[in-house]
Design a protein around this motif. Structure first.
Motif, mmCIF file in Angstrom:
data_model
loop_
_atom_site.group_PDB
_atom_site.id
_atom_site.type_symbol
_atom_site.label_atom_id
_atom_site.label_comp_id
_atom_site.label_asym_id
_atom_site.label_seq_id
_atom_site.Cartn_x
_atom_site.Cartn_y
_atom_site.Cartn_z
ATOM 1 N N GLU A 113 -16.855 -7.828 -13.975
ATOM 2 C CA GLU A 113 -17.634 -6.904 -14.558
ATOM 3 C C GLU A 113 -17.062 -5.488 -14.631
ATOM 4 N N LEU A 114 -16.224 -5.420 -13.739
ATOM 5 C CA LEU A 114 -15.644 -3.895 -13.590
ATOM 6 C C LEU A 114 -14.614 -3.828 -14.881
ATOM 7 N N ALA A 115 -13.953 -4.946 -15.215
ATOM 8 C CA ALA A 115 -13.196 -4.683 -16.512
ATOM 9 C C ALA A 115 -13.728 -4.368 -17.741
ATOM 10 N N ARG A 116 -15.228 -4.927 -17.815
ATOM 11 C CA ARG A 116 -15.840 -4.577 -18.744
ATOM 12 C C ARG A 116 -16.469 -3.295 -19.098
ATOM 13 N N ARG A 117 -16.804 -2.622 -17.704
ATOM 14 C CA ARG A 117 -17.319 -1.615 -17.452
ATOM 15 C C ARG A 117 -16.233 -0.364 -17.841
ATOM 16 N N TRP A 118 -14.948 -0.529 -17.558
ATOM 17 C CA TRP A 118 -13.988 0.431 -17.605
ATOM 18 C C TRP A 118 -12.828 -0.235 -18.456
ATOM 19 N N PRO A 119 -13.102 -0.487 -19.727
ATOM 20 C CA PRO A 119 -12.102 -1.335 -20.557
ATOM 21 C C PRO A 119 -10.642 -0.609 -20.922
ATOM 22 N N GLU A 120 -10.641 0.868 -20.427
ATOM 23 C CA GLU A 120 -9.277 1.120 -20.646
ATOM 24 C C GLU A 120 -8.518 1.134 -19.268
ATOM 25 N N SER A 121 -9.286 0.880 -18.231
ATOM 26 C CA SER A 121 -8.637 0.546 -16.755
ATOM 27 C C SER A 121 -7.310 -0.384 -16.649
ATOM 28 N N ARG A 122 -6.376 -0.186 -15.887
ATOM 29 C CA ARG A 122 -5.420 -1.230 -15.706
ATOM 30 C C ARG A 122 -5.947 -2.056 -14.591
ATOM 31 N N ILE A 123 -5.624 -3.356 -14.663
ATOM 32 C CA ILE A 123 -6.170 -4.191 -13.409
ATOM 33 C C ILE A 123 -4.853 -4.651 -12.816
ATOM 34 N N VAL A 124 -4.788 -4.139 -11.505
ATOM 35 C CA VAL A 124 -3.575 -4.416 -10.525
ATOM 36 C C VAL A 124 -3.996 -5.541 -9.367
ATOM 37 N N PHE A 125 -3.550 -6.450 -9.486
ATOM 38 C CA PHE A 125 -3.374 -7.455 -8.274
ATOM 39 C C PHE A 125 -2.478 -7.480 -7.460
ATOM 40 N N VAL A 152 -10.175 -10.888 -19.545
ATOM 41 C CA VAL A 152 -9.185 -9.708 -19.310
ATOM 42 C C VAL A 152 -7.794 -10.001 -20.081
ATOM 43 N N ALA A 153 -7.517 -8.905 -21.053
ATOM 44 C CA ALA A 153 -6.270 -9.098 -21.893
ATOM 45 C C ALA A 153 -5.234 -9.122 -20.854
ATOM 46 N N SER A 154 -4.159 -9.840 -21.166
ATOM 47 C CA SER A 154 -2.997 -9.881 -20.219
ATOM 48 C C SER A 154 -2.158 -8.675 -20.224
ATOM 49 N N ASP A 155 -2.317 -7.677 -21.374
ATOM 50 C CA ASP A 155 -1.524 -6.595 -21.273
ATOM 51 C C ASP A 155 -2.075 -5.425 -20.423
ATOM 52 N N ARG A 156 -3.480 -5.608 -19.846
ATOM 53 C CA ARG A 156 -3.968 -4.797 -18.914
ATOM 54 C C ARG A 156 -3.657 -5.148 -17.462
ATOM 55 N N ILE A 157 -3.134 -6.373 -17.285
ATOM 56 C CA ILE A 157 -3.014 -6.872 -16.052
ATOM 57 C C ILE A 157 -1.702 -6.776 -15.343
ATOM 58 N N VAL A 158 -1.522 -5.854 -14.269
ATOM 59 C CA VAL A 158 -0.075 -5.848 -13.457
ATOM 60 C C VAL A 158 -0.214 -6.347 -12.355
ATOM 61 N N LEU A 159 0.890 -7.398 -11.728
ATOM 62 C CA LEU A 159 0.940 -8.371 -10.884
ATOM 63 C C LEU A 159 2.044 -7.801 -10.029
ATOM 64 N N GLU A 160 1.545 -7.575 -8.717
ATOM 65 C CA GLU A 160 2.550 -7.467 -7.532
ATOM 66 C C GLU A 160 2.505 -8.535 -6.686
ATOM 67 N N ASP A 161 3.643 -9.440 -6.759
ATOM 68 C CA ASP A 161 3.667 -10.549 -5.957
ATOM 69 C C ASP A 161 4.563 -11.079 -4.900
ATOM 70 N N ARG A 162 4.806 -9.629 -4.246
ATOM 71 C CA ARG A 162 5.878 -9.713 -3.243
ATOM 72 C C ARG A 162 5.236 -9.420 -1.741
ATOM 73 N N SER A 163 3.939 -8.963 -1.880
ATOM 74 C CA SER A 163 3.266 -8.650 -0.544
ATOM 75 C C SER A 163 2.819 -9.674 0.362
ATOM 76 N N ARG A 164 3.061 -9.463 1.624
ATOM 77 C CA ARG A 164 2.429 -10.584 2.540
ATOM 78 C C ARG A 164 1.424 -10.230 3.519
ATOM 79 N N ASN A 165 1.112 -8.823 3.524
ATOM 80 C CA ASN A 165 0.056 -8.112 4.405
ATOM 81 C C ASN A 165 -0.277 -6.810 3.869
#
Length: 263
Positions: A113-125, A152-165
């Motif tokens: 829902e938030l991705a639709r609300r702000w369509p220009e925002s990056r989505i960082v996981f 959610v378009a893949s070009d909006r998604i930023v992934l950080e995959d190293r963190s453990r805490n």
């Protein structure tokens, strides 16, 4: 080193584990040392399990954390939404080849829902693998699959995959997105976890605004609400105690500047 120590300590500091261990010690004492002393210890274990499992204790501990940070006010759309890991069971997902969600799933599901609300925002996981004993996939891999299934378009998604805490969530995410001083960034995580998470990001000079989700209580109304099963109450107490212990330990280690960060 902190990661491994925290995983081991979290097991032994879990109230449900401690109380069961107390009961086992009482049983051994009853068998081999002193029947009277052992029975007293076992009775104390059962009594404490009942209090922790059926009374509102878990709610009393969790409510101050959940109520600490309100959601960010309206205004300029955020440059990005940062979603912290914890919503996936990476061990089950790795074994089954499917997306396995935990009770913190709202961290991800509300992002649709938030991705639709702000369509220009990056989505960082931000989330790698926090398991100590079992191999699985990273949470970032699963988040990418789930977010794309939400549309959610893949070009909006930023992934950080190293963190453990949470400390690594803040450090690695800051390095990855290099936030500008004028940008708004919203932090999405469970409400009870928000004080520790915001504190960690502040220590990394990354000012974020809170967007709490995954509320476990109704607020002050649950101060006197007991639980209908011992298991449910113990689980709530375990979650709350783990978060309070995390806050204090992070403060002592210098990961957050105060024991209980505030807005």
């Amino acid at each position: 080193m902190y990661f491994f120590a925290s995983k081991v300590l979290s097991f032994f500091l879990s109230p449900s584990n401690l109380l069961v261990a107390l009961g086992v010690i009482g049983a051994l004492a009853w068998l081999f040392l002193s029947p009277r002393g052992g029975s007293t210890i076992m009775a104390a274990s059962v009594f404490c399990l009942a209090i922790a499992g059926l009374s509102p204790l878990g709610n009393l501990l969790l409510i101050p954390l959940e109520e600490r940070f309100p959601r960010a006010p309206d205004g300029e759309p955020p440059a990005g939404l940062i979603i912290l890991g914890g919503a996936f069971d990476t061990v089950i997902a790795g074994a089954r080849g499917d997306v396995a969600l935990t009770k913190a799933a709202e961290r991800l599901t509300q992002v649709a829902e938030l991705a639709r609300r702000w369509p220009e925002s990056r989505i960082v996981f931000s989330g790698g693998s926090g398991t100590l004993l079992y191999d699985g996939v990273t949470e970032a891999d699963l988040a990418a699959r789930l977010l794309e299934s939400f549309g959610v378009a893949s070009d909006r998604i930023v992934l950080e995959d190293r963190s453990r805490n949470t400390v690594e969530n803040a450090r690695f995410t800051r390095d990855l997105v290099s936030p500008a001083p004028t940008e708004r960034w919203f932090l999405v995580t469970s409400a009870y976890h928000m004080p520790r998470a915001v504190g960690c990001f502040r220590e990394q000079d990354f000012p974020v605004e809170a967007w709490p989700v995954d509320y476990r209580t109704r607020g002050a109304r649950d101060v006197v609400r007991p639980f209908s099963s011992v298991g449910a109450g113990l689980q709530r107490v375990d979650v709350a105690v783990r978060e309070w212990v995390g806050l204090v330990s992070y403060w002592l280690l210098g990961y957050v500047s105060v024991p209980l960060p505030r807005p």
